[in-house]
Design an enzyme around this catalytic site. Structure first.
Site, PDB file in Angstrom:
ATOM      1  N   ARG A  46       5.212   6.320  -9.765  1.00 39.99           N
ATOM      2  CA  ARG A  46       4.683   6.913  -8.526  1.00 39.99           C
ATOM      3  C   ARG A  46       3.278   7.455  -8.791  1.00 39.99           C
ATOM      4  O   ARG A  46       2.386   7.336  -7.970  1.00 39.99           O
ATOM      5  CB  ARG A  46       5.613   8.024  -8.002  1.00 39.99           C
ATOM      6  CG  ARG A  46       4.999   8.826  -6.860  1.00 39.99           C
ATOM      7  CD  ARG A  46       6.002   9.637  -6.033  1.00 39.99           C
ATOM      8  NE  ARG A  46       7.102  10.186  -6.789  1.00 39.99           N
ATOM      9  CZ  ARG A  46       6.996  11.218  -7.647  1.00 39.99           C
ATOM     10  NH1 ARG A  46       5.842  11.805  -7.849  1.00 39.99           N
ATOM     11  NH2 ARG A  46       8.064  11.647  -8.300  1.00 39.99           N
ATOM     12  N   TYR A  98      -6.483   3.051  17.364  1.00 39.97           N
ATOM     13  CA  TYR A  98      -5.221   2.321  17.204  1.00 39.97           C
ATOM     14  C   TYR A  98      -4.068   3.235  17.670  1.00 39.97           C
ATOM     15  O   TYR A  98      -4.056   4.430  17.365  1.00 39.97           O
ATOM     16  CB  TYR A  98      -5.074   1.933  15.732  1.00 39.97           C
ATOM     17  CG  TYR A  98      -3.685   1.493  15.350  1.00 39.97           C
ATOM     18  CD1 TYR A  98      -3.052   0.447  16.015  1.00 39.97           C
ATOM     19  CD2 TYR A  98      -2.998   2.124  14.324  1.00 39.97           C
ATOM     20  CE1 TYR A  98      -1.778   0.062  15.666  1.00 39.97           C
ATOM     21  CE2 TYR A  98      -1.722   1.730  13.969  1.00 39.97           C
ATOM     22  CZ  TYR A  98      -1.115   0.697  14.652  1.00 39.97           C
ATOM     23  OH  TYR A  98       0.150   0.314  14.309  1.00 39.97           O
ATOM     24  N   ASP A 170     -12.140   4.556   9.903  1.00 40.64           N
ATOM     25  CA  ASP A 170     -11.141   3.500   9.731  1.00 40.64           C
ATOM     26  C   ASP A 170     -11.904   2.180   9.809  1.00 40.64           C
ATOM     27  O   ASP A 170     -12.364   1.778  10.873  1.00 40.64           O
ATOM     28  CB  ASP A 170     -10.086   3.606  10.849  1.00 40.64           C
ATOM     29  CG  ASP A 170      -9.006   2.541  10.728  1.00 40.64           C
ATOM     30  OD1 ASP A 170      -9.243   1.510  10.066  1.00 40.64           O
ATOM     31  OD2 ASP A 170      -7.929   2.727  11.319  1.00 40.64           O
ATOM     32  N   LYS A 195      -4.222  -5.944   7.002  1.00 39.48           N
ATOM     33  CA  LYS A 195      -5.027  -6.790   7.881  1.00 39.48           C
ATOM     34  C   LYS A 195      -5.940  -7.714   7.064  1.00 39.48           C
ATOM     35  O   LYS A 195      -5.442  -8.486   6.273  1.00 39.48           O
ATOM     36  CB  LYS A 195      -5.791  -5.889   8.851  1.00 39.48           C
ATOM     37  CG  LYS A 195      -4.902  -4.834   9.532  1.00 39.48           C
ATOM     38  CD  LYS A 195      -3.823  -5.480  10.353  1.00 39.48           C
ATOM     39  CE  LYS A 195      -3.052  -4.597  11.290  1.00 39.48           C
ATOM     40  NZ  LYS A 195      -2.298  -3.475  10.765  1.00 39.48           N
TER      41      LYS A 195
HETATM   42  C1  LIG Z   1      -7.304  -0.210  13.081  1.00 37.66           C
HETATM   43  C2  LIG Z   1      -5.975   0.037  12.438  1.00 37.66           C
HETATM   44  N1  LIG Z   1      -5.843   1.065  11.582  1.00 37.66           N
HETATM   45  C3  LIG Z   1      -4.656   1.319  10.983  1.00 37.66           C
HETATM   46  C4  LIG Z   1      -3.533   0.565  11.229  1.00 37.66           C
HETATM   47  C5  LIG Z   1      -2.224   0.942  10.577  1.00 37.66           C
HETATM   48  O1  LIG Z   1      -1.997   0.181   9.461  1.00 37.66           O
HETATM   49  P1  LIG Z   1      -0.525  -0.195   8.909  1.00 37.66           P
HETATM   50  O2  LIG Z   1       0.121  -1.029   9.953  1.00 37.66           O
HETATM   51  O3  LIG Z   1      -0.829  -0.915   7.630  1.00 37.66           O
HETATM   52  O4  LIG Z   1       0.190   1.084   8.702  1.00 37.66           O
HETATM   53  C6  LIG Z   1      -3.627  -0.505  12.102  1.00 37.66           C
HETATM   54  C7  LIG Z   1      -2.430  -1.324  12.364  1.00 37.66           C
HETATM   55  O5  LIG Z   1      -2.380  -2.125  13.240  1.00 37.66           O
HETATM   56  C8  LIG Z   1      -4.878  -0.770  12.728  1.00 37.66           C
HETATM   57  O6  LIG Z   1      -5.007  -1.778  13.608  1.00 37.66           O
END
Ligand SMILES: Cc1ncc(COP(=O)(O)O)c(C=O)c1O
Length: 383
Positions: A46, A98, A170, A195
């Site tokens: 971990r 998101y 982000d 992604k």
């Molecule tokens: C812009 C963005 N940030 C964060 C996330 C969250 O990521 P995760 O699905 O890997 O938890 C997403 C998921 O769709 C996203 O589109």
């Protein structure tokens, strides 16, 4: 190292025991010590794992950061960042986030005494107005999800830094290939590795990157203390993905531009949201801030109804109807029902995510086939 070279080599060296050119998947939970406290840098998985270490170093190099801290998902990474704050702290976030980010803030952290203000950051002055004496963090995405607004990271970071707030970007939609927020003034970059960085729709992961050693130390502490860590197999898959990031992104951007231009000229299509189109309100900013315009395209049909949008989403053959984005294959989705369903209808409609919006993640297939698929789906949706 230039970007493409860093994608392939940063953080990775042949395995010292066998010479294996690819970083091994260290599938272990613990490490044997020669004597109590005498070990080779790893005690418990971990806290640390060599496959994860390689990925953290690779991602840090791509973002121009000194430190990488990986988590079990993008949301796990965001959760780690939010744990830097304390009850009573205030966060200013961009309105078009998101859906899962909105849910994490409002359904989880608001219950622990954090306060949130969402604002349209396409005008950096609005960030200044939203900042309060107890604002500790400013959170933004650019381009935003799903309306693809481009936010001026440098201007927003300057406003936030003046107020003594941490700036978090982000960078999931853009990836470090298209923009590097730390160089524009952000303290922290977060990613959903699920992604573009993973790139093949076969892994869930997250990361936080920073140049600040004190923030990195606190985040490593949180990573270990909370425990939302990725497994070694998942780290290996993301490492495999980042090796081709630069090449994939070029094709994503090329294809998305062709798709956006096709939709923009189609008589059944209403508004198209793509920063690469000259009519996009922040086209010039995107040209300055990003290397190219990205692989995401959103649009509405002229017949702006839920029924038509749902028909369109069900009529494509190559574009698969699924949540997520950034894989080599093209996806279509309906934000109001799918990725952004966790945002109350009145809230999302107030900034434009209504029931007829459609979002595409344009993959790296042959563009002609993608456009032919959209052509036949638009025809089917119109019947
Ligand atoms: C812009 C963005 N940030 C964060 C996330 C969250 O990521 P995760 O699905 O890997 O938890 C997403 C998921 O769709 C996203 O589109």
């Amino acid at each position: 190292m230039k970007f493409g070279t860093a994608c392939i080599h940063a953080g990775q060296a042949p395995d010292p025991t066998t010479g294996a050119i690819m970083t091994p998947i260290y599938q272990t939970s613990t490490y044997v010590q020669a004597a109590p406290g005498r070990h080779k840098g790893y005690e418990y998985a971990r806290t640390g794992n060599p496959t994860r270490t390689a990925l953290e170093a690779n991602l840090a190099a791509l973002e121009g950061a000194a430190h990488g801290i990986c988590f079990s998902s993008g949301l796990g990474a965001m959760d780690g960042v939010m744990r830097l704050l304390s009850a009573g702290d205030h966060v200013v976030a961009c309105d078009d986030v998101y859906g899962g980010t909105y849910r994490l803030f409002m359904q989880i952290f608001a219950r622990y005494g954090l306060e949130f203000t969402f604002t349209d950051m396409s005008d950096p002055q609005q960030v200044r107005s939203a900042i309060a004496p107890h604002t500790k963090l400013v959170w933004l995405e650019s381009p935003t999800n799903p309306l693809l607004k481009v936010l001026d990271i440098q201007a927003i970071a300057a406003v936030a830094r003046q107020a003594g707030a941490l700036v978090v970007v982000d960078n999931t939609f853009a990836t470090p290939y298209l923009q590097q927020p730390l160089a524009l003034g952000a303290h922290l970059v977060v990613h959903s590795l699920t992604k573009y960085l993973g790139g093949h729709s076969d892994v869930i992961g997250g990361a936080v990157l920073t140049g600040d050693p004190a923030l990195a130390e606190r985040l490593h502490y949180i990573q270990n203390a909370v425990g939302a860590v990725p497994g070694p197999m998942d780290c290996f898959l993301v490492l495999r993905g980042t090796k081709t990031l630069h090449v994939r992104m070029e094709r994503h951007c090329e294809n998305a531009m062709l798709v956006a231009q096709y939709l923009d000229a189609h008589p059944a299509v209403g508004q198209v949201y793509y920063p690469g189109l000259p009519g996009h309100p922040q086209h010039a900013l995107a040209g300055r801030q990003m290397r190219a315009f990205g692989g995401m395209v959103s649009f509405r049909l002229k017949d702006d109804s839920l029924e038509r949008a749902a028909k369109m989403c069900s009529a494509t053959r190559l574009f698969s109807l699924a949540e997520s984005l950034g894989g080599v294959e093209s996806l279509i989705e309906h934000p109001a029902i799918m990725t952004h369903a966790s945002i109350p209808k009145a809230v999302r409609e107030s900034y434009g995510v209504n029931d007829s919006l459609i979002r595409l993640s344009v993959g790296i297939e042959d563009a002609d086939d993608l456009i032919e698929d959209l052509r036949q789906a638009l025809e089917a949706a119109g019947r």
